[in-house]
Design a protein around this motif. Structure first.
Motif, short mmCIF file in Angstrom:
data_model
loop_
_atom_site.label_atom_id
_atom_site.label_comp_id
_atom_site.label_asym_id
_atom_site.label_seq_id
_atom_site.Cartn_x
_atom_site.Cartn_y
_atom_site.Cartn_z
N ARG A 1 5.79 -1.57 10.75
CA ARG A 1 5.05 -2.21 11.78
C ARG A 1 4.46 -1.84 12.72
NH1 ARG A 1 9.82 -5.12 12.22
NH2 ARG A 1 8.48 -6.95 10.59
N GLU B 1 1.33 -0.44 11.97
CA GLU B 1 0.35 -2.13 12.20
C GLU B 1 0.32 -2.00 13.36
OE1 GLU B 1 1.08 -4.83 9.79
OE2 GLU B 1 -1.02 -6.18 10.04
N GLY C 1 10.60 -2.62 10.46
CA GLY C 1 10.19 -2.16 9.97
C GLY C 1 9.24 -1.11 8.62
N GLY D 1 9.47 -2.17 5.34
CA GLY D 1 8.74 -3.55 4.79
C GLY D 1 9.58 -3.44 3.32
N LYS D 2 11.21 -4.39 4.31
CA LYS D 2 12.45 -5.04 3.45
C LYS D 2 11.86 -6.20 2.87
CE LYS D 2 14.98 -3.59 6.60
NZ LYS D 2 14.39 -2.90 7.48
N GLU D 3 11.17 -7.06 3.76
CA GLU D 3 11.14 -8.36 3.48
C GLU D 3 9.61 -8.46 2.59
OE1 GLU D 3 10.84 -11.04 6.78
OE2 GLU D 3 10.43 -12.73 5.65
N MET D 4 9.17 -7.71 3.08
CA MET D 4 7.45 -7.11 1.86
C MET D 4 8.29 -7.35 0.57
SD MET D 4 4.79 -4.91 2.10
CE MET D 4 5.76 -3.67 1.68
N ILE E 1 0.66 -1.38 0.49
CA ILE E 1 -0.30 0.10 -0.44
C ILE E 1 1.20 1.08 -0.10
CG2 ILE E 1 -1.54 1.32 1.27
CD1 ILE E 1 -2.83 -1.45 0.22
N1 LIG Z 1 3.41 -0.66 2.09
C1 LIG Z 1 3.08 -1.52 3.02
N2 LIG Z 1 2.33 -1.85 2.77
C2 LIG Z 1 1.31 -2.85 3.64
N3 LIG Z 1 2.14 -3.07 4.78
C3 LIG Z 1 3.10 -3.01 5.02
C4 LIG Z 1 3.82 -1.70 3.73
N4 LIG Z 1 5.06 -2.21 4.70
C5 LIG Z 1 5.31 -3.08 5.62
N5 LIG Z 1 4.39 -3.53 5.54
C6 LIG Z 1 3.67 -4.26 6.39
O1 LIG Z 1 4.61 -4.40 7.87
C7 LIG Z 1 5.14 -4.96 8.28
C8 LIG Z 1 6.84 -5.04 8.40
O2 LIG Z 1 7.06 -5.20 6.77
P1 LIG Z 1 8.71 -6.34 7.32
O3 LIG Z 1 8.27 -7.41 7.79
O4 LIG Z 1 8.83 -6.45 5.30
O5 LIG Z 1 9.83 -5.12 7.11
P2 LIG Z 1 10.81 -5.15 7.40
O6 LIG Z 1 11.98 -4.21 7.04
O7 LIG Z 1 11.48 -6.16 6.99
O8 LIG Z 1 11.71 -4.87 8.75
P3 LIG Z 1 12.80 -5.10 10.10
O9 LIG Z 1 13.47 -4.06 9.69
O10 LIG Z 1 11.93 -5.32 11.55
O11 LIG Z 1 12.95 -7.01 10.16
C9 LIG Z 1 5.21 -6.54 7.29
O12 LIG Z 1 3.24 -6.79 8.59
C10 LIG Z 1 4.16 -6.04 6.24
O13 LIG Z 1 3.40 -6.42 5.66
#
Ligand SMILES: Nc1ncnc2c1ncn2[C@@H]1O[C@H](COP(=O)(O)OP(=O)(O)OP(=O)(O)O)[C@@H](O)[C@H]1O
Ligand SMILES: [Mg+2]
Length: 448
Positions: free
Chosen positions: A362, A365, A175, A177-180, A145
């Motif tokens: 994160r 959310e 948080g 959204g890197k994994e996403m 999103i």
């Molecule tokens: N643009 C977005 N739209 C919808 N959901 C998102 C978005 N960005 C992040 N999220 C949600 O936020 C949460 C964190 O995302 P994610 O795990 O990808 O972050 P990360 O950068 O890998 O975090 P960390 O560094 O803590 O590992 C997940 O539940 C993800 O689905």
């Protein structure tokens, strides 16, 4: 047509020729070997489905070939050919994991039938694996999103790099959204039907890195009771996601670099070279360039991982995404938690728009999840949000406290008079003071 790759071992060249000729005719890819030793060399280098071996031969006998083959790759099926009247050999072989046996002279129709069974078995296993990875890729479906230009650019980049093999390093605060984004790259790539395997490098104890990533043989070290596949092997044909990649210990970095460069690896305790066909994505919330400058991360590995850099900006730098994310998470959390929450008050949204989100998306959310669960109405209100989100107290002004108290008192009285349309008894009641005190204050502040 039986598309199996088969090794035929027989020290008798004419026998080898007959069998190989027949197997090629029915569609197999055949390699002939005059000894067990030759066969073992071959399967260390090449992929094979079936080994068809004679029992009595100079050098290794059929039983020894069977044991060695199973050690190298238990997925290879072995069929033994035994001379008439040596049933004990056949029984022994079956006990040791042979797929089947044939008595000599070999009935070619019977041979074909037995190979067909292997073929069906392998196909079943493959279908099973495919089904598993399909399930996996369904669970990867997350909507991203956004409204901001910066995330638009990130997704543009995702689209442009997804069909390449290039390594991508995704950087951004925790948080964001890197994994996403890593999953989005996998989903948009030709590898989408193969596994997406994530490794959290921060969670693996240093001595276990090698076995986690490359696997190990039974008995490779104390505690290695079973042969285990490493993440490289599990991800074969798919994507390997190295999360928290900055946490890979220096000592292991050189090994990883070699595997990435040579595209080959060995299980711990094995000499068999396995091909690594994986696409590497990694992520970190650390400043890797700085780590390289400080010799905390190998520069050569960093360059290998960082062929294409993608940076996800923190949420506070793209506030235009907040509103959409809030609606998205309300809908999502209401569904997950079976709540009838459908919206949010303007005031509450206001608070969310002003907050700084050190934990990024994160954290947002989590805030919404809690609010949806606790919400008293169908609408999330300010009261459902954590206190840290409520507007901060005004900073101390230069004016003295008595003066500030007077200003506040003035405002409160004005408001009470307005709300009660000038009915002093009611206004006094609202303010919790006597009518006499109220009259005094009205005069003091000159309120009509
Ligand atoms: N643009 C977005 N739209 C919808 N959901 C998102 C978005 N960005 C992040 N999220 C949600 O936020 C949460 C964190 O995302 P994610 O795990 O990808 O972050 P990360 O950068 O890998 O975090 P960390 O560094 O803590 O590992 C997940 O539940 C993800 O689905
Ligand atoms: Mg993550």
């Amino acid at each position: 047509m039986l598309s199996l790759s088969v090794i035929v071992i027989d020290d008798d060249a004419s026998q080898r020729k007959i069998l190989s000729g027949y197997l090629s005719k029915i569609g197999c890819k055949v390699t002939g070997c005059e000894s067990g030793e030759r066969c073992i060399e071959t399967i260390k280098k090449h992929y094979v489905d079936v080994v068809l071996t004679d029992f009595r031969m100079p050098g290794m006998n059929g039983l020894e070939v069977l044991q060695k083959v199973k050690e190298i790759n238990p997925e290879i099926q072995v069929i033994l050919m035994t001379a008439f009247g040596t049933v004990e050999d056949a029984v022994e072989a079956m006990k040791n994991g042979a797929w089947d046996y044939l008595s000599k002279p070999v009935d070619l129709d019977e041979l074909e039938l037995k190979l067909k069974k292997v073929f069906e078995h392998n196909q079943l296993i493959r279908e099973n694996q495919l089904l598993k990875t399909q399930l996996q890729s369904e669970s990867l479906s997350t909507d991203i999103i956004y409204k901001s230009k910066s995330i638009g650019e990130v997704l543009n980049m995702v689209a442009r790099v997804s069909d390449s093999q290039a390594a991508v390093l995704i950087q951004g605060e925790s948080g964001t959204g890197k994994e996403m984004i890593a999953k989005a790259i996998h989903r948009a790539s030709p590898r989408k039907d193969k596994p997406f395997v994530a490794v959290n490098c921060a969670a693996i104890p240093e001595p276990l890195f090698e076995s986690e990533l490359f696997g190990h043989e039974k008995g490779a070290f104390t505690g290695a009771h079973e042969r285990t596949k490493g993440r490289f092997e599990i991800a074969a044909g798919g994507t390997l996601f190295l999360d928290e990649v900055a946490d890979i210990p220096l000592a292991f970095q050189v090994k990883l670099l070699r595997v990435i460069q040579e595209k080959e690896f060995q299980r711990l305790g094995s000499s068999q070279l396995l091909k690594s066909d994986v696409r590497i994505l990694s992520a970190t919330n650390k400043d890797m360039q700085q780590m390289v400058d400080e010799d905390l991360f190998r520069s050569d590995l960093f360059f290998r991982l960082n062929v294409i850099p993608i940076t996800i900006p923190p949420l506070r730098e793209r506030r235009e995404d907040i509103t959409e994310l809030v609606y998205h998470f309300i809908e999502k959390q209401a569904r997950i938690n079976r709540r009838k929450v459908t919206g949010i008050s303007t005031e509450a949204m206001d608070g969310l728009l002003k907050y700084d989100y050190p934990g990024n998306v994160r954290e947002l959310e989590n805030i919404i999840e809690r609010a949806v669960i606790l919400a008293r109405n169908e609408i999330v209100t300010r009261a459902d949000l954590p206190l840290s989100l409520h507007s901060k107290p005004k900073s101390l002004s230069n004016e003295s406290m008595p003066l500030q108290v007077e200003q506040l008192e003035h405002k409160l009285i004005e408001k009470a008079i307005r709300t009660t349309h000038g009915v002093q008894t009611k206004a006094a009641e609202l303010l919790g003071i006597s009518e006499r005190v109220l009259r005094y204050k009205l005069a003091k502040y000159g309120i009509k």
